[in-house]
Design an enzyme around this catalytic site. Sequence first.
Site, PDB file in Angstrom:
ATOM      1  N   HIS A 153      43.344  32.303  44.751  1.00 25.82           N
ATOM      2  CA  HIS A 153      42.939  32.981  45.978  1.00 25.82           C
ATOM      3  C   HIS A 153      43.437  32.296  47.249  1.00 25.82           C
ATOM      4  CE1 HIS A 153      39.351  35.008  43.704  1.00 25.82           C
ATOM      5  NE2 HIS A 153      40.516  35.099  43.066  1.00 25.82           N
ATOM      6  N   GLU A 255      40.347  47.171  47.259  1.00 22.68           N
ATOM      7  CA  GLU A 255      40.138  47.930  48.486  1.00 22.68           C
ATOM      8  C   GLU A 255      41.387  48.014  49.354  1.00 22.68           C
ATOM      9  OE1 GLU A 255      35.535  46.324  49.195  1.00 22.68           O
ATOM     10  OE2 GLU A 255      37.098  45.921  50.678  1.00 22.68           O
ATOM     11  N   TYR A 276      33.712  39.438  36.363  1.00 20.07           N
ATOM     12  CA  TYR A 276      34.623  39.300  35.238  1.00 20.07           C
ATOM     13  C   TYR A 276      33.882  38.996  33.939  1.00 20.07           C
ATOM     14  CZ  TYR A 276      38.769  39.071  38.249  1.00 20.07           C
ATOM     15  OH  TYR A 276      39.776  39.355  39.130  1.00 20.07           O
TER      16      TYR A 276
END
Length: 383
Positions: A153, A255, A276
């Site tokens: 990330h 999104e 997850y």
Amino acid sequence: MHRYISLATLLLIFLVAGSAAAEPYFSPERTEPVENIRTTTLLTGLEHPWAMAWLPDGGLLITERTGRVRLLKEGELSTIPGAPEPLVYGQGGLLDIALHPDFEENRLVYFTLSTGTESANHTALARARYDGKRFVDAEVLFTASPAKSGGQHFGSRMAWLPDKTLVLSVGDGGNPPQRVDGMLAREQAQNPASHQGKLLHLKDDGSPAEPPAFAAQSAAPGLYTMGHRNIQGMAYDSLRGTLWVSEHAARTGDEINRIEPGRNYGWPKASWSKEYTLPMDVADHHSLPGMVDPVVVWKWRFAPSGLLVYTGDAFPSLKGNLIAGGLRSETIRFIELDGNGTVLGDRNLNMGHRVRDIRQGPDGLIYVLTDEDDGRLIRLEPR
């Protein structure tokens, strides 16, 4: 004249005042294919390519996550030395690339990359001057804080705004049980003192743009928006004067958001995503007061990376559309918008490869990078 309000009127006021915002557009897993587009593979053998940018002379710069910058010019592929050196770890490495808006005068090229060590790393913004043969004077301009561990990330898309400031995405730091400064990494997205899980607004020297979008003294320098998980698609929309981003959720719930400075986009407090490892939603809410709802949601595993607002003439029917790449889905979605940016529908193009980046070329055609050991540069052309 009556000085009271009827029960029916009170009920109507209550319903209007308490009604939720309109739901996002839920992109279906199966939809009509986009027509009259063919694909031509221009390059193979790229090593996890991540982003691309065109030089004024027609050359195409391509970053590889492993740290190289490649130049495709007149059909020949070469490597340009001198790029800033990244930490190549997990999802990190040499990532986005963009020319300064005044490149023809200053020759400056901007990069995003991961820096630091496996146990203490950051998303960073760097730049170097391109002298026609190599990059020189490479320097890191900005480093997101706090440091995080692990290779997840980094976010790391950037977009120039019309005033020649830039917006940079920084991921939230990682999935549970990953922690940053004692809290779950994902919770950093709601911590205004942290750069993680945010969009940042910076000048071309890496300093925070003015005025700040968040006025609180405790806000991290440069904070533009918050409540994001991992934005890997970003495009400035010159037709509507707005900024769009596409961002990864966890398992489903990816999104597309329309960006308004100073706003909170919800993660992980409001989301359509699922965990997850557990059969449960990440958030207790899909929408919350004071938080901006997404424009598009994928309830299936799309995994967006690369985003384009098409403005060219090669595909007249696509003008003004959003074009989003999918990694896990190995597809491209063509999302039709009206003049105000309302979604009217979307269509699909199966690529059969993990789509990492999508850009419009100077010729008005659409170029795609695939994220693989044997990465490809693919051109979309009218059939």
